[in-house]
Write a protein that holds these residues in place. Sequence first.
Motif, PDB file in Angstrom:
ATOM      1  N   ASP A 219       0.822  -1.219   0.000  1.00 31.19           N
ATOM      2  CA  ASP A 219       0.000   0.000   0.000  1.00 31.19           C
ATOM      3  C   ASP A 219       0.858   1.271   0.000  1.00 31.19           C
ATOM      4  OD1 ASP A 219       1.018   0.254   2.516  1.00 31.19           O
ATOM      5  OD2 ASP A 219      -0.904   0.193   3.564  1.00 31.19           O
TER       6      ASP A 219
ATOM      7  N   SER B  24       3.071   2.243   2.224  1.00 28.10           N
ATOM      8  CA  SER B  24       3.604   2.695   3.506  1.00 28.10           C
ATOM      9  C   SER B  24       4.954   2.029   3.773  1.00 28.10           C
ATOM     10  CB  SER B  24       2.611   2.423   4.640  1.00 28.10           C
ATOM     11  OG  SER B  24       2.257   1.078   4.664  1.00 28.10           O
TER      12      SER B  24
ATOM     13  N   SER C 211      -1.065  -3.901  10.517  1.00 23.85           N
ATOM     14  CA  SER C 211      -2.487  -3.712  10.861  1.00 23.85           C
ATOM     15  C   SER C 211      -2.644  -3.297  12.325  1.00 23.85           C
ATOM     16  CB  SER C 211      -3.294  -4.989  10.578  1.00 23.85           C
ATOM     17  OG  SER C 211      -3.106  -5.948  11.604  1.00 23.85           O
TER      18      SER C 211
ATOM     19  N   HIS D 234      -0.663  -1.219  13.599  1.00 25.27           N
ATOM     20  CA  HIS D 234       0.005   0.085  13.619  1.00 25.27           C
ATOM     21  C   HIS D 234       1.191   0.057  14.577  1.00 25.27           C
ATOM     22  CE1 HIS D 234      -3.101   2.272  11.262  1.00 25.27           C
ATOM     23  NE2 HIS D 234      -3.825   1.245  11.680  1.00 25.27           N
TER      24      HIS D 234
ATOM     25  N   ASP E 167      -8.300  -6.535  -3.031  1.00 24.42           N
ATOM     26  CA  ASP E 167      -9.008  -5.751  -2.038  1.00 24.42           C
ATOM     27  C   ASP E 167      -8.568  -6.234  -0.659  1.00 24.42           C
ATOM     28  OD1 ASP E 167     -10.735  -3.754  -1.462  1.00 24.42           O
ATOM     29  OD2 ASP E 167     -12.482  -5.076  -1.302  1.00 24.42           O
TER      30      ASP E 167
ATOM     31  N   PHE F  62      -7.469  -6.151   3.211  1.00 18.23           N
ATOM     32  CA  PHE F  62      -7.567  -5.416   4.459  1.00 18.23           C
ATOM     33  C   PHE F  62      -7.193  -6.332   5.618  1.00 18.23           C
ATOM     34  CE2 PHE F  62     -10.414  -3.195   1.588  1.00 18.23           C
ATOM     35  CZ  PHE F  62     -10.017  -1.879   1.766  1.00 18.23           C
ATOM     36  N   PRO F  63      -5.894  -6.490   5.870  1.00 18.58           N
ATOM     37  CA  PRO F  63      -5.460  -7.391   6.947  1.00 18.58           C
ATOM     38  C   PRO F  63      -6.148  -7.041   8.267  1.00 18.58           C
ATOM     39  CG  PRO F  63      -3.571  -6.647   5.661  1.00 18.58           C
ATOM     40  CD  PRO F  63      -4.756  -5.850   5.201  1.00 18.58           C
TER      41      PRO F  63
END
Lengths: 567, 85
Positions: free
Chosen positions: A38, A40, A175, A177, A476, A478-479
Amino acid sequence: MVVKLADNIYSPLGVTTRANYDAVMEGRCALRQYALPDGSLYTASLFPDAERRDDDHYTFFEQLCIASASDALTRADVDPRSPDVRFFLSTTKGNVHLLRAQGEVDERVLLGASARVICRFFGNPNPPVVVSNACISGLSAQIVAVRSLEAGYCTTAVVIGCDVQSDFIISGFQSLHALSPDECRPFDRDRCGLNLGEAAATIVYSGQCPVGSGQWVVRGGAMCNDANHISGPSRTGEGSYRCLQALNLRTDELAFVSVHGTSTLYNDEMESIALERAGLSSVPVFSLKGVYGHTMGAAGVLETILSMKAVEHGVVFGTRGFENKGVTGDVLVSAEPRKTDKQNFVKLLSGFGGCNAAMLFEKFRECKGVQESAGKSRECSEWPVVSLQLEMRTEELVEMYRSHIGDYPKFFKMDPLSRLGFVASELLLKKVASEADGQLNTEHLTLNTEFGVLLFNRSGSLADDRAYVATTEGEDRFPSPSLFVYTLPNIVTGEIAIRNHFLTETNFIVLEKLDEEVMAEQIALAAERGPQIAGWCEVDATGQCSAMLLAVPQHISKERILRELRN
Amino acid sequence: MEELILQLKKEIIEVLNLEDIKPEDIDENASLFGEGLGLDSIDALELIVLMEKNYGIRLKDPNEGKAIFKSIAVMADYISKNRTK
């Protein structure tokens, strides 16, 4: 007394302990910045891609374990084919990169199967013991190995700690953070997360070797859950504090405490509070995470070995990345190395599932009087051993919860393994209350009997691992942070500790198959420290659940446990 | 806004596994964390995923979540102003 015979560190900084020590002293590190899909950024200490290859026989993870253990065994002059040698593997996720959300599960994803491949390489005939106790695995495995040596279950123990990084782990920490985009800064006011790392490290211990001056001996080890939250450490540092207390430390003899120091906000703060509470404010501390990143299953072994090297050279490492103190506890942390002439040190770790561990090591100088003999188990006959067996589908656990428990909504947030362990332990404790001598009721037991928790299985946290992988596949993606947290099998022991306020030892061991002999040994050793809820807790790839739990009193013999397990 | 609030309640119940709780049980003005629904730090991270997955809102700093996840009503208001899908 348990003596270290030899060791090895195999990391991106070098493939021997010596090379690694020199690299640390020269201020080198292998942390580099990488980008996630993504966009980051994260920073990690990784082997070059060219080296990261599974070959026809061994995965990259297994190759690292074998390379590290081979060097240590050669230095120790130990023949690994001997039945007196046992292998203890510390890892959190092993070959998890082979896991897919759908289809057949590659056998090598199972930690016991992978450990067996490693043992087979060395021609070792014994069943490997895999300790998968989150970030404290490296100390848990050493503690389990030392106890096994002291009990005479083996004469030599090979403790290998290893983890490799993959999208599974990196996306999971992202995920949460928890990843710092830049080099991490342990204990610093500007710290903003951890760096992941990969490495293998091995220590070979002997339980029979006569101790000579200058050899490393293990003086003690302790594990303690803080029963606070599955991913957030106690604000008072209760678990780490209790571990440090249990070691009966003499601060004037300590060269340093080699702390966990992951550089997350909560871990470092928690550790500083625990260290101050334990009266260790005047003892230097350092974290190696700014050099190696968080090497997970390897951390406890790698950081122990480097700490030994530091003491041998009269050095206290500086904490790379530290500049301005950013924790409230009074701790002696410094960016620069210092000198020491002390011969003892403490290694401290903490991890998800609320677990904490500490070990005390000494560079042996003289015999300090008669060694306290462990003494054979004083079998306690007052308490019955209570057992409980469950066989059902994961879907049926909800029904079981609703009809027999029903007062703990957090149950619905748990993964299948934790649900099984939770339901089984609840039913077991109810049974203890009703079968005990009548003076005990459930409330009394829950409040006053602090059981340790030691669980075993074959598939680790496989069901949840697959559910998590599903959230990382496809465009698509989203962990899911809540699924990722449960991808550590020891979380179930944390859930049981939290539910019952057990501030006790918790540990999780993965075996190649249900092995009553190994289980009885380890349960008896854990029960020397206190009563245990212990046994098998397995959710397999098809969703079949199987639990066989015992509630055992302190000082119970291996034979008695074996009888119960085979009943 | 009523519709969005109801939808959010349903999504939160599903994604956070709030078994035995119905949308009408949740007061949209009550606090989501601590007292109210008793959500924890992992739930907060899961709400960040929900915001991105369902509404195309990406929070760079999880600390931003603290103000946005104050209550369902606050969350719905933020989503209606910032959604990209």
